[in-house]
Design a protein around this motif. Structure first.
Motif, mmCIF file in Angstrom:
data_model
loop_
_atom_site.group_PDB
_atom_site.id
_atom_site.type_symbol
_atom_site.label_atom_id
_atom_site.label_comp_id
_atom_site.label_asym_id
_atom_site.label_seq_id
_atom_site.Cartn_x
_atom_site.Cartn_y
_atom_site.Cartn_z
ATOM 1 N N LEU A 75 -58.802 -57.504 -27.367
ATOM 2 C CA LEU A 75 -58.282 -57.945 -26.456
ATOM 3 C C LEU A 75 -58.996 -58.986 -25.469
ATOM 4 N N CYS A 76 -60.435 -58.356 -25.189
ATOM 5 C CA CYS A 76 -61.089 -59.329 -24.480
ATOM 6 C C CYS A 76 -61.581 -60.302 -25.250
ATOM 7 N N ARG A 77 -61.471 -60.513 -26.644
ATOM 8 C CA ARG A 77 -61.730 -61.745 -27.252
ATOM 9 C C ARG A 77 -60.529 -62.684 -27.560
ATOM 10 N N GLU A 78 -59.518 -62.011 -27.460
ATOM 11 C CA GLU A 78 -58.128 -62.874 -27.587
ATOM 12 C C GLU A 78 -57.423 -63.428 -26.352
ATOM 13 N N TYR A 79 -57.779 -62.762 -25.279
ATOM 14 C CA TYR A 79 -57.395 -63.171 -23.804
ATOM 15 C C TYR A 79 -58.583 -63.237 -22.698
ATOM 16 N N THR A 80 -58.330 -64.005 -21.864
ATOM 17 C CA THR A 80 -58.913 -63.982 -20.765
ATOM 18 C C THR A 80 -58.789 -63.053 -19.825
ATOM 19 N N VAL A 81 -59.791 -62.283 -19.521
ATOM 20 C CA VAL A 81 -59.828 -61.032 -18.780
ATOM 21 C C VAL A 81 -60.705 -61.134 -17.682
ATOM 22 N N PRO A 82 -60.555 -60.260 -16.638
ATOM 23 C CA PRO A 82 -61.693 -60.422 -15.552
ATOM 24 C C PRO A 82 -62.912 -59.837 -16.293
ATOM 25 N N ASP A 83 -64.109 -60.617 -16.002
ATOM 26 C CA ASP A 83 -65.325 -60.480 -16.995
ATOM 27 C C ASP A 83 -66.092 -59.008 -16.728
ATOM 28 N N HIS A 84 -65.798 -58.543 -15.061
ATOM 29 C CA HIS A 84 -66.257 -57.439 -14.945
ATOM 30 C C HIS A 84 -65.804 -56.036 -15.906
ATOM 31 N N PHE A 85 -64.605 -56.160 -16.508
ATOM 32 C CA PHE A 85 -64.178 -55.196 -17.510
ATOM 33 C C PHE A 85 -64.871 -54.992 -18.590
ATOM 34 N N TYR A 86 -65.307 -56.132 -19.155
ATOM 35 C CA TYR A 86 -66.233 -56.081 -20.170
ATOM 36 C C TYR A 86 -67.095 -57.432 -20.411
ATOM 37 N N PRO A 87 -68.046 -57.282 -19.704
ATOM 38 C CA PRO A 87 -69.141 -58.543 -19.231
ATOM 39 C C PRO A 87 -69.266 -59.602 -20.650
ATOM 40 N N LYS A 88 -69.301 -60.599 -20.604
ATOM 41 C CA LYS A 88 -69.865 -61.551 -21.470
ATOM 42 C C LYS A 88 -71.260 -61.621 -21.833
ATOM 43 N N ASP A 89 -71.913 -61.435 -20.465
ATOM 44 C CA ASP A 89 -73.309 -61.121 -20.602
ATOM 45 C C ASP A 89 -73.778 -59.806 -21.624
ATOM 46 N N SER A 90 -74.906 -60.275 -22.492
ATOM 47 C CA SER A 90 -75.167 -59.485 -23.571
ATOM 48 C C SER A 90 -75.692 -58.056 -23.122
ATOM 49 N N LYS A 91 -76.497 -58.033 -22.086
ATOM 50 C CA LYS A 91 -77.036 -56.787 -21.706
ATOM 51 C C LYS A 91 -76.007 -56.085 -20.721
ATOM 52 N N LEU A 92 -75.136 -56.640 -20.003
ATOM 53 C CA LEU A 92 -74.055 -56.010 -19.264
ATOM 54 C C LEU A 92 -72.923 -55.391 -20.166
ATOM 55 N N GLN A 93 -72.797 -56.368 -21.119
ATOM 56 C CA GLN A 93 -71.692 -55.696 -22.135
ATOM 57 C C GLN A 93 -72.324 -54.530 -22.999
ATOM 58 N N ALA A 94 -73.614 -54.546 -23.030
ATOM 59 C CA ALA A 94 -74.390 -53.382 -23.846
ATOM 60 C C ALA A 94 -74.149 -52.061 -23.114
ATOM 61 N N ARG A 95 -74.295 -52.142 -21.904
ATOM 62 C CA ARG A 95 -74.137 -50.893 -20.886
ATOM 63 C C ARG A 95 -72.768 -50.274 -21.135
ATOM 64 N N VAL A 96 -71.894 -51.331 -20.903
ATOM 65 C CA VAL A 96 -70.183 -50.581 -21.261
ATOM 66 C C VAL A 96 -70.140 -50.063 -22.687
ATOM 67 N N ASP A 97 -70.604 -50.705 -23.539
ATOM 68 C CA ASP A 97 -70.464 -50.187 -25.277
ATOM 69 C C ASP A 97 -71.460 -48.838 -25.122
ATOM 70 N N GLU A 98 -72.593 -48.826 -24.284
ATOM 71 C CA GLU A 98 -73.399 -47.643 -24.458
ATOM 72 C C GLU A 98 -72.506 -46.308 -24.063
ATOM 73 N N TYR A 99 -71.602 -46.530 -22.684
ATOM 74 C CA TYR A 99 -71.134 -45.392 -22.647
ATOM 75 C C TYR A 99 -69.739 -45.187 -23.648
ATOM 76 N N LEU A 100 -69.068 -46.299 -23.927
ATOM 77 C CA LEU A 100 -67.973 -46.184 -24.785
ATOM 78 C C LEU A 100 -68.205 -45.461 -26.013
ATOM 79 N N GLU A 101 -69.370 -45.865 -26.644
ATOM 80 C CA GLU A 101 -69.935 -45.010 -27.713
ATOM 81 C C GLU A 101 -70.287 -43.756 -27.666
ATOM 82 N N TRP A 102 -70.975 -43.365 -26.226
ATOM 83 C CA TRP A 102 -71.433 -42.009 -26.035
ATOM 84 C C TRP A 102 -70.069 -40.842 -25.686
ATOM 85 N N GLN A 103 -69.256 -41.528 -25.115
ATOM 86 C CA GLN A 103 -68.244 -40.770 -24.823
ATOM 87 C C GLN A 103 -67.257 -39.742 -25.896
ATOM 88 N N HIS A 104 -67.281 -40.352 -27.084
ATOM 89 C CA HIS A 104 -66.567 -39.620 -27.977
ATOM 90 C C HIS A 104 -67.020 -38.071 -28.292
#
Length: 229
Positions: A75-104
């Motif tokens: 959805l973040c690739r297909e739509y324009t969403v507020p950047d803070h939800f899933y930042p385009k900046d590589s390192k900031l996005q990686a921090r979000v991904d880090e949690y999303l991968e950890w949580q499972h």
């Protein structure tokens, strides 16, 4: 291109996507799937919605996708969403991904298993779980929540820094689930409690709306418990 979300409000990742879609102003059609009635187990659902027969699912035109984190990224690739939800900046996005991968294998697994063993399975089978079994799963869940608070909430206002992100939505929805079974993760944890309040405030009214059914169950369970005393 039309977007449909197939979901059940009792499903943690379903609520997370529901909140995300509304907070991002992405137009979509709600398609409620009643898991309690087994609507996800029909051949029609399997053939037309999800071969995995689970929720949540999105149908975007003729494209179908399961798994909430994969859906979020799509959805973040297909739509324009507020950047803070899933930042385009590589390192900031990686921090979000880090949690999303950890949580499972952490928050999601521990909270979900406790909820299932203590509340959901007894509801389905009519047979209460043993106190020993519940105590074991509660111990694992508490360790997991303590670990979450220690690892993710010690710096910044939110999981991935000073801005609310998808990581906070997904985490909060998992931590709300045990309340149905009588366990409040925020109780006795001031750091987690303040974080959860910030998440709710940032995402309201969509957060409370998505948790309407959950809060109703919590209220009914408390009422039933009080009646037995």
């Amino acid at each position: 291109m039309s977007l449909k979300l197939y979901y059940d409000a009792l499903s943690q990742p379903s609520r997370a996507l529901l909140i995300f879609l509304q907070s991002s102003n992405i137009p979509f059609t709600r398609c409620v799937v009643n898991l309690g009635k087994g609507e996800h187990l029909t051949e029609e659902y399997k053939n037309e919605v999800s071969r995995f027969q689970k929720v949540p699912v999105i149908v975007h035109g003729d494209f179908r996708l399961t798994e909430s984190v994969g859906i979020l990224r799509y959805l973040c690739r297909e739509y324009t969403v507020p950047d803070h939800f899933y930042p385009k900046d590589s390192k900031l996005q990686a921090r979000v991904d880090e949690y999303l991968e950890w949580q499972h294998n952490n928050i999601r697994m521990f909270c979900a298993l406790y909820f299932q063993k203590k509340w959901l399975l007894p509801k389905i089978t009519g047979e209460p779980a043993s106190e020993k079994t519940i105590a074991e799963y509660e111990h694992r869940m508490i360790d997991g929540i303590d670990n979450f608070e220690r690892c993710w909430l010690q710096s910044g206002s939110f999981i991935a820094g000073d801005n609310l992100s998808a990581a906070d939505i997904w985490a909060a929805c998992e931590l709300e689930q045990p309340r149905i079974a009588g366990y409040d993760a925020a109780e006795g944890r001031p750091i987690l409690s303040r974080w959860l309040s910030r998440v709710r405030d940032e995402l309201n009214p969509h957060y409370e709306e998505a948790h309407t059914f959950l809060n109703k169950l919590v209220h009914l369970n408390r009422k039933a418990k009080s009646a037995k005393l």
